[in-house]
Design an enzyme around this catalytic site. Structure first.
Site, mmCIF file in Angstrom:
data_model
loop_
_atom_site.group_PDB
_atom_site.id
_atom_site.type_symbol
_atom_site.label_atom_id
_atom_site.label_comp_id
_atom_site.label_asym_id
_atom_site.label_seq_id
_atom_site.Cartn_x
_atom_site.Cartn_y
_atom_site.Cartn_z
ATOM 1 N N ARG A 97 33.488 100.874 28.243
ATOM 2 C CA ARG A 97 33.656 101.909 27.074
ATOM 3 C C ARG A 97 35.683 100.957 26.796
ATOM 4 O O ARG A 97 35.993 101.293 25.696
ATOM 5 C CB ARG A 97 34.069 103.364 27.489
ATOM 6 C CG ARG A 97 32.732 103.613 26.762
ATOM 7 C CD ARG A 97 31.983 105.591 27.504
ATOM 8 N NE ARG A 97 32.944 105.509 28.443
ATOM 9 C CZ ARG A 97 32.287 106.779 28.273
ATOM 10 N NH1 ARG A 97 32.538 108.068 27.976
ATOM 11 N NH2 ARG A 97 32.838 107.247 29.619
ATOM 12 N N LYS A 195 30.981 110.689 13.232
ATOM 13 C CA LYS A 195 32.075 111.680 14.460
ATOM 14 C C LYS A 195 33.043 110.334 14.409
ATOM 15 O O LYS A 195 33.385 109.067 14.730
ATOM 16 C CB LYS A 195 30.893 111.086 15.860
ATOM 17 C CG LYS A 195 31.649 110.799 17.055
ATOM 18 C CD LYS A 195 30.788 110.105 17.570
ATOM 19 C CE LYS A 195 31.807 109.178 19.443
ATOM 20 N NZ LYS A 195 30.821 109.521 20.311
HETATM 21 C C1 R5P Z 1 30.434 106.056 23.083
HETATM 22 O O1 R5P Z 1 30.545 105.544 21.656
HETATM 23 C C2 R5P Z 1 29.219 106.185 23.569
HETATM 24 O O2 R5P Z 1 28.692 105.319 23.435
HETATM 25 C C3 R5P Z 1 29.126 107.501 23.981
HETATM 26 O O3 R5P Z 1 28.472 108.585 23.004
HETATM 27 C C4 R5P Z 1 29.782 108.435 24.891
HETATM 28 O O4 R5P Z 1 31.043 107.529 25.590
HETATM 29 C C5 R5P Z 1 29.314 109.536 25.474
HETATM 30 O O5 R5P Z 1 30.671 110.495 25.614
HETATM 31 P P1 R5P Z 1 30.930 111.814 26.474
HETATM 32 O O6 R5P Z 1 29.061 112.798 26.607
HETATM 33 O O7 R5P Z 1 31.860 112.453 27.011
HETATM 34 O O8 R5P Z 1 30.883 112.552 25.189
#
Ligand code: R5P
Length: 316
Positions: A97, A195
């Site tokens: 990420r 989001k």
């Molecule tokens: C973000 O862009 C990813 O695709 C996931 O949605 C995210 O990294 C998930 O992290 P968390 O469970 O901490 O929200």
């Protein structure tokens, strides 16, 4: 049949490595892996690997830095033992990420990790559902990138849902392409959660593009569940917009911090994840179902070893 193929597992996910070995019908390589008294990692391959096609199986999930360092050390040992070719099999690629500078004076750690793996001496990488497919380009060696989505979809298809009754929900705009592929295989229509991320651990979701979901079954797909904030936020939005039942599918069950309790308390029928990472007992919540990607990884290893095409595994 696999005279020159050697599979070696690090300590990150020996169960998955054993499943892959079982798929291929070969034993795992014999290694001694441990720690010196000061915590440094010790590693030795206990048989000859000179001239062999070595696959090192090591997802770099939590503890990310230990698992990554162990992978680098294993690669180095295999280079020095004169392996013919070394493939780093990384079912979950940690640090993915951190793939761009999204603020001043921050690193691009996924590029740094790719550099380390290449510099250590890996000749190829086999990985799965990178957070961003472009990370493949961070490696100046071949990368085979597999997708768990068809395996997750096979499970949902086995539930016999009526495609007119389902809505595939993308938890953010970055997942729209992935969600459309699920629509293609499972049917239904697409909805997208708006989001906004306020920090590494906090997200805000309120609006749904493509709603309402009156009485429908929402299937929400993401590449990973880390703290569970993104998924549970999307679940709440889907419910507020009228979803009657909600299922979640994700490739990588990182499930750190509050994720298990969040997922258990969110009223999700089932959270379906792949076994790219091992699960600790406290992560095995009752509504979690794990599907295996070992046959897919095993088949990719078989094809890479034989110089056969891997690309149709991407599609099917
Ligand atoms: C973000 O862009 C990813 O695709 C996931 O949605 C995210 O990294 C998930 O992290 P968390 O469970 O901490 O929200």
């Amino acid at each position: 049949m696999y005279e020159y193929l050697t599979l070696i597992s690090g300590r990150a996910h020996p169960t998955l490595a054993q499943e892959i070995a079982d798929y291929l019908g070969i034993p795992l390589g014999r290694v001694a892996l441990g720690n010196f008294p000061d915590g440094e990692i010790s590693f030795q391959v206990n048989h000859n690997i000179r001239g062999r096609d070595v696959f090192l199986i090591q997802p770099t999930g939590p503890p990310v830095n230990d698992n990554l360092m162990e992978l680098l050390i294993m690669i180095d040992a295999c280079v020095r033992a004169s392996a013919e070719r070394i493939t780093a099999v990384i079912p979950y690629f940690g640090y993915a990420r951190q793939d761009r500078k999204d603020a001043g004076r921050v690193p691009i750690t996924s590029k740094l990790v790719a550099n380390l793996i290449v510099k250590a001496g890996a000749n190829r990488v086999l990985t799965m559902d990178l957070h961003a497919a472009q990370i493949q380009g961070f490696f100046d060696i071949p990368v085979d990138h597999l997708y768990a989505a068809p395996i997750l979809d096979d499970y949902f298809l086995s539930l016999g849902m009526d495609s007119d009754e389902i809505v595939i929900v993308s938890p953010d705009e970055g997942s729209i392409k992935r969600a459309l592929q699920h629509v293609h295989r499972l049917g239904g229509r697409l909805a997208i959660v708006d989001k906004r991320r306020s920090s590494a651990t906090e997200t805000k979701q309120a609006n749904l593009i493509g709603g309402p979901l009156d009485g429908k079954t929402a299937l929400i797909f993401d590449d990973m569940i880390s703290t569970g904030g993104s998924i549970v936020g999307a679940v709440q939005v889907a419910r507020r917009h009228g979803a009657r039942k909600i299922y979640v599918g994700a490739t990588h069950p990182v499930l750190c911090g509050p994720a298990p309790s969040r997922l258990q308390e969110a009223g999700i029928c089932e959270v379906v994840v792949a076994n790219t990472l091992p699960l600790r007992p406290e992560q095995r919540i009752p509504n979690l179902r794990v599907v295996s990607v070992a046959p897919l990884l095993g088949e990719a290893i078989r094809r890479i070893h034989r110089n056969e095409s891997v690309s149709n595994l991407f599609e099917n």
